[in-house]
Design a protein around this motif. Structure first.
Motif, PDB file in Angstrom:
ATOM      1  N   LYS A  68      -5.244  74.263  35.971  1.00 21.41           N
ATOM      2  CA  LYS A  68      -6.127  75.350  35.518  1.00 21.41           C
ATOM      3  C   LYS A  68      -6.940  75.926  36.666  1.00 21.41           C
ATOM      4  CE  LYS A  68      -7.541  72.669  32.133  1.00 21.41           C
ATOM      5  NZ  LYS A  68      -6.373  71.766  31.931  1.00 21.41           N
ATOM      6  N   SER A  69      -7.310  75.125  37.625  1.00 18.29           N
ATOM      7  CA  SER A  69      -8.109  75.639  38.740  1.00 18.29           C
ATOM      8  C   SER A  69      -7.290  76.615  39.579  1.00 18.29           C
ATOM      9  CB  SER A  69      -8.628  74.494  39.601  1.00 18.29           C
ATOM     10  OG  SER A  69      -7.551  73.762  40.152  1.00 18.29           O
ATOM     11  N   ALA A  70      -6.005  76.340  39.714  1.00 15.70           N
ATOM     12  CA  ALA A  70      -5.127  77.225  40.480  1.00 15.70           C
ATOM     13  C   ALA A  70      -4.470  78.289  39.606  1.00 15.70           C
ATOM     14  CB  ALA A  70      -4.041  76.405  41.182  1.00 15.70           C
ATOM     15  N   LYS A  71      -4.683  78.216  38.292  1.00 17.83           N
ATOM     16  CA  LYS A  71      -4.038  79.121  37.330  1.00 17.83           C
ATOM     17  C   LYS A  71      -2.527  79.109  37.548  1.00 17.83           C
ATOM     18  CE  LYS A  71      -8.085  81.974  36.635  1.00 17.83           C
ATOM     19  NZ  LYS A  71      -8.677  83.335  36.648  1.00 17.83           N
ATOM     20  N   HIS A  72      -1.985  77.911  37.544  1.00 22.46           N
ATOM     21  CA  HIS A  72      -0.578  77.707  37.867  1.00 22.46           C
ATOM     22  C   HIS A  72       0.059  76.762  36.866  1.00 22.46           C
ATOM     23  CE1 HIS A  72       2.933  77.428  40.484  1.00 22.46           C
ATOM     24  NE2 HIS A  72       2.921  76.139  40.243  1.00 22.46           N
ATOM     25  N   LEU A  73       1.272  77.122  36.494  1.00 21.03           N
ATOM     26  CA  LEU A  73       2.057  76.368  35.516  1.00 21.03           C
ATOM     27  C   LEU A  73       3.404  76.049  36.168  1.00 21.03           C
ATOM     28  CD1 LEU A  73       2.031  75.774  32.320  1.00 21.03           C
ATOM     29  CD2 LEU A  73       3.245  77.930  32.124  1.00 21.03           C
ATOM     30  N   SER A  74       3.912  74.837  35.975  1.00 23.09           N
ATOM     31  CA  SER A  74       5.231  74.541  36.517  1.00 23.09           C
ATOM     32  C   SER A  74       6.036  73.725  35.509  1.00 23.09           C
ATOM     33  CB  SER A  74       5.125  73.798  37.854  1.00 23.09           C
ATOM     34  OG  SER A  74       4.497  72.544  37.675  1.00 23.09           O
ATOM     35  N   LEU A  75       7.332  73.931  35.570  1.00 23.28           N
ATOM     36  CA  LEU A  75       8.285  73.199  34.731  1.00 23.28           C
ATOM     37  C   LEU A  75       9.179  72.376  35.643  1.00 23.28           C
ATOM     38  CD1 LEU A  75       9.700  72.685  31.956  1.00 23.28           C
ATOM     39  CD2 LEU A  75      11.196  74.605  32.532  1.00 23.28           C
ATOM     40  N   HIS A  76       9.210  71.070  35.414  1.00 21.88           N
ATOM     41  CA  HIS A  76      10.056  70.172  36.182  1.00 21.88           C
ATOM     42  C   HIS A  76      11.218  69.709  35.311  1.00 21.88           C
ATOM     43  CE1 HIS A  76       6.927  68.984  39.441  1.00 21.88           C
ATOM     44  NE2 HIS A  76       6.687  70.194  38.976  1.00 21.88           N
ATOM     45  N   ILE A  77      12.408  69.778  35.850  1.00 25.97           N
ATOM     46  CA  ILE A  77      13.593  69.291  35.155  1.00 25.97           C
ATOM     47  C   ILE A  77      14.209  68.195  36.024  1.00 25.97           C
ATOM     48  CG2 ILE A  77      15.801  69.890  34.099  1.00 25.97           C
ATOM     49  CD1 ILE A  77      14.884  72.835  34.104  1.00 25.97           C
ATOM     50  N   VAL A  78      14.211  66.968  35.464  1.00 27.74           N
ATOM     51  CA  VAL A  78      14.729  65.831  36.228  1.00 27.74           C
ATOM     52  C   VAL A  78      15.539  64.909  35.307  1.00 27.74           C
ATOM     53  CG1 VAL A  78      14.158  63.867  37.718  1.00 27.74           C
ATOM     54  CG2 VAL A  78      12.668  65.883  37.686  1.00 27.74           C
ATOM     55  N   PRO A  79      16.784  64.575  35.641  1.00 26.59           N
ATOM     56  CA  PRO A  79      17.578  65.213  36.676  1.00 26.59           C
ATOM     57  C   PRO A  79      18.184  66.516  36.180  1.00 26.59           C
ATOM     58  CG  PRO A  79      18.859  63.521  35.571  1.00 26.59           C
ATOM     59  CD  PRO A  79      17.497  63.509  34.928  1.00 26.59           C
ATOM     60  N   SER A  80      18.432  67.437  37.071  1.00 27.06           N
ATOM     61  CA  SER A  80      19.029  68.719  36.684  1.00 27.06           C
ATOM     62  C   SER A  80      20.510  68.529  36.370  1.00 27.06           C
ATOM     63  CB  SER A  80      18.872  69.736  37.815  1.00 27.06           C
ATOM     64  OG  SER A  80      17.511  69.928  38.126  1.00 27.06           O
ATOM     65  N   GLN A  81      20.961  69.287  35.360  1.00 29.87           N
ATOM     66  CA  GLN A  81      22.363  69.219  34.950  1.00 29.87           C
ATOM     67  C   GLN A  81      22.957  70.631  34.953  1.00 29.87           C
ATOM     68  OE1 GLN A  81      22.165  67.456  31.048  1.00 29.87           O
ATOM     69  NE2 GLN A  81      21.553  65.436  31.813  1.00 29.87           N
ATOM     70  N   PRO A  82      24.264  70.765  35.144  1.00 30.68           N
ATOM     71  CA  PRO A  82      24.867  72.112  35.144  1.00 30.68           C
ATOM     72  C   PRO A  82      24.559  72.909  33.879  1.00 30.68           C
ATOM     73  CG  PRO A  82      26.404  70.522  36.037  1.00 30.68           C
ATOM     74  CD  PRO A  82      25.229  69.722  35.522  1.00 30.68           C
ATOM     75  N   GLY A  83      24.434  72.222  32.747  1.00 29.82           N
ATOM     76  CA  GLY A  83      24.098  72.894  31.490  1.00 29.82           C
ATOM     77  C   GLY A  83      22.699  73.459  31.452  1.00 29.82           C
ATOM     78  N   ASP A  84      21.876  73.104  32.451  1.00 28.88           N
ATOM     79  CA  ASP A  84      20.524  73.673  32.531  1.00 28.88           C
ATOM     80  C   ASP A  84      20.542  75.065  33.162  1.00 28.88           C
ATOM     81  OD1 ASP A  84      19.233  70.421  33.491  1.00 28.88           O
ATOM     82  OD2 ASP A  84      19.407  71.316  31.482  1.00 28.88           O
ATOM     83  N   SER A  85      21.668  75.477  33.684  1.00 25.14           N
ATOM     84  CA  SER A  85      21.775  76.795  34.313  1.00 25.14           C
ATOM     85  C   SER A  85      21.512  77.881  33.269  1.00 25.14           C
ATOM     86  CB  SER A  85      23.163  76.988  34.928  1.00 25.14           C
ATOM     87  OG  SER A  85      23.389  76.050  35.956  1.00 25.14           O
ATOM     88  N   ALA A  86      20.446  78.621  33.484  1.00 21.47           N
ATOM     89  CA  ALA A  86      19.991  79.611  32.517  1.00 21.47           C
ATOM     90  C   ALA A  86      18.823  80.367  33.141  1.00 21.47           C
ATOM     91  CB  ALA A  86      19.526  78.942  31.212  1.00 21.47           C
ATOM     92  N   VAL A  87      18.305  81.343  32.421  1.00 22.88           N
ATOM     93  CA  VAL A  87      17.072  82.018  32.835  1.00 22.88           C
ATOM     94  C   VAL A  87      15.912  81.367  32.089  1.00 22.88           C
ATOM     95  CG1 VAL A  87      15.789  84.185  32.915  1.00 22.88           C
ATOM     96  CG2 VAL A  87      18.264  84.180  33.297  1.00 22.88           C
ATOM     97  N   TYR A  88      14.873  81.019  32.821  1.00 18.78           N
ATOM     98  CA  TYR A  88      13.710  80.370  32.237  1.00 18.78           C
ATOM     99  C   TYR A  88      12.522  81.337  32.274  1.00 18.78           C
ATOM    100  CZ  TYR A  88      16.312  76.057  32.287  1.00 18.78           C
ATOM    101  OH  TYR A  88      17.269  75.086  32.041  1.00 18.78           O
ATOM    102  N   PHE A  89      11.911  81.520  31.117  1.00 17.05           N
ATOM    103  CA  PHE A  89      10.747  82.390  31.005  1.00 17.05           C
ATOM    104  C   PHE A  89       9.511  81.551  30.705  1.00 17.05           C
ATOM    105  CE2 PHE A  89      12.734  86.513  30.964  1.00 17.05           C
ATOM    106  CZ  PHE A  89      13.993  86.312  30.423  1.00 17.05           C
ATOM    107  N   CYS A  90       8.434  81.808  31.425  1.00 19.35           N
ATOM    108  CA  CYS A  90       7.165  81.248  30.977  1.00 19.35           C
ATOM    109  C   CYS A  90       6.449  82.319  30.170  1.00 19.35           C
ATOM    110  CB  CYS A  90       6.317  80.743  32.128  1.00 19.35           C
ATOM    111  SG  CYS A  90       5.617  82.009  33.193  1.00 19.35           S
ATOM    112  N   ALA A  91       5.628  81.883  29.257  1.00 17.73           N
ATOM    113  CA  ALA A  91       4.928  82.810  28.365  1.00 17.73           C
ATOM    114  C   ALA A  91       3.575  82.221  28.011  1.00 17.73           C
ATOM    115  CB  ALA A  91       5.751  83.062  27.094  1.00 17.73           C
ATOM    116  N   ARG A  92       2.682  83.068  27.587  1.00 18.99           N
ATOM    117  CA  ARG A  92       1.386  82.595  27.159  1.00 18.99           C
ATOM    118  C   ARG A  92       0.998  83.268  25.849  1.00 18.99           C
ATOM    119  NH1 ARG A  92      -2.335  86.668  25.797  1.00 18.99           N
ATOM    120  NH2 ARG A  92      -2.349  88.309  27.386  1.00 18.99           N
ATOM    121  N   THR A  93       0.145  82.612  25.126  1.00 21.08           N
ATOM    122  CA  THR A  93      -0.437  83.229  23.949  1.00 21.08           C
ATOM    123  C   THR A  93      -1.835  82.659  23.797  1.00 21.08           C
ATOM    124  OG1 THR A  93      -0.111  83.738  21.622  1.00 21.08           O
ATOM    125  CG2 THR A  93       0.335  81.487  22.289  1.00 21.08           C
ATOM    126  N   ARG A  94      -2.532  83.145  22.842  1.00 20.74           N
ATOM    127  CA  ARG A  94      -3.912  82.719  22.656  1.00 20.74           C
ATOM    128  C   ARG A  94      -4.058  82.162  21.246  1.00 20.74           C
ATOM    129  NH1 ARG A  94      -8.486  87.044  23.895  1.00 20.74           N
ATOM    130  NH2 ARG A  94      -6.767  87.637  25.261  1.00 20.74           N
TER     131      ARG A  94
END
Lengths: 116, 115
Positions: A68-94
């Motif tokens: 929150k201090s850096a206003k930063h969000l991250s998504l970690h995928i471990v371990p990555s697999q070929p089926g994870d190949s896609a477009v990833y969108f982050c989104a926010r709501t209130r």
């Protein structure tokens, strides 16, 4: 006035390694952040979310971190697999924002390619 | 369950023509939404509905109309198609409004080209 920024249009990783997708936000009034995954010719599907009262949320191979201090969000995928190949969108709501609660603000997306 | 179903999958319109994008869901969700996604961009909300008979504008409503006569159906109407409306349109639904424990379920989209 883009309030959710995904600055990397693409990311390529090797199968089995970690994928880290990043998202920055510019308005601290948001209370909930989400990640959606999208395959070609399909609609986005919900992946994982985090509320602003938490720093981390895990679901299997997927972990979302909120700084929150850096206003930063991250998504970690471990371990990555070929089926994870896609477009990833982050989104926010209130939360509890009356009529506009359903108004998800999406980033532009990051295309992840996981190579075998 | 079929989830959220959108028809047609593809459509080409001439400038000035009109059409209706159909959306139906079988999850008994009260909340439904229409988004558009332009190339290289995120999704933007056009209209949403919190229940039958109730609709409201989203971020980019100009040039569109919606109706919600039943819980299941939420059609999107384009009256005078313009090239700026070339986009992929996604319909979505959710059990509750907002993100908390109630993610949006999306259809597979309608790819519209206006020439």
């Amino acid at each position: 006035d883009q309030q959710v920024k995904q600055n990397s249009p693409s990311l390529s990783v090797q199968e089995g390694r970690i994928s880290i997708l990043n998202c920055d936000y510019t308005n601290s009034m948001f209370d909930y952040f989400l990640w959606y995954k999208k395959y070609p010719a399909e609609g986005p599907t919900f992946l994982i979310s985090i509320s602003s009262i938490k720093d981390k949320n895990e679901d299997g191979r997927f972990t979302v971190f909120l700084n929150k201090s850096a206003k930063h969000l991250s998504l970690h995928i471990v371990p990555s697999q070929p089926g994870d190949s896609a477009v990833y969108f982050c989104a926010r709501t209130r939360i509890n924002d009356g009529g506009s609660q359903g108004n998800l603000i999406f980033g532009k997306g990051t295309k992840l390619s996981v190579k075998p | 369950n079929a989830g959220v179903t959108q028809t047609p999958k593809f459509r080409i319109l001439k400038i000035g023509q009109s059409m209706t994008l159909q959306c139906t869901q079988d999850m008994n969700h009260n909340y439904m939404y229409w988004y558009r996604q332009d190339p290289g961009m995120g999704l933007k909300l056009i209209y949403y509905s919190v229940g039958a008979g109730i609709t409201d504008k989203g971020e980019v409503p100009n040039g569109y109309n919606v109706s919600r006569s039943t819980t299941e159906d939420f059609p999107l109407r384009l009256e005078l198609a313009a090239p700026s409306q070339t986009s992929v349109y996604f319909c979505a639904s959710s059990f509750r409004q907002g993100a908390t424990g109630s993610p949006l379920h999306f259809g597979n989209g309608t790819r519209l080209t206006v020439t």
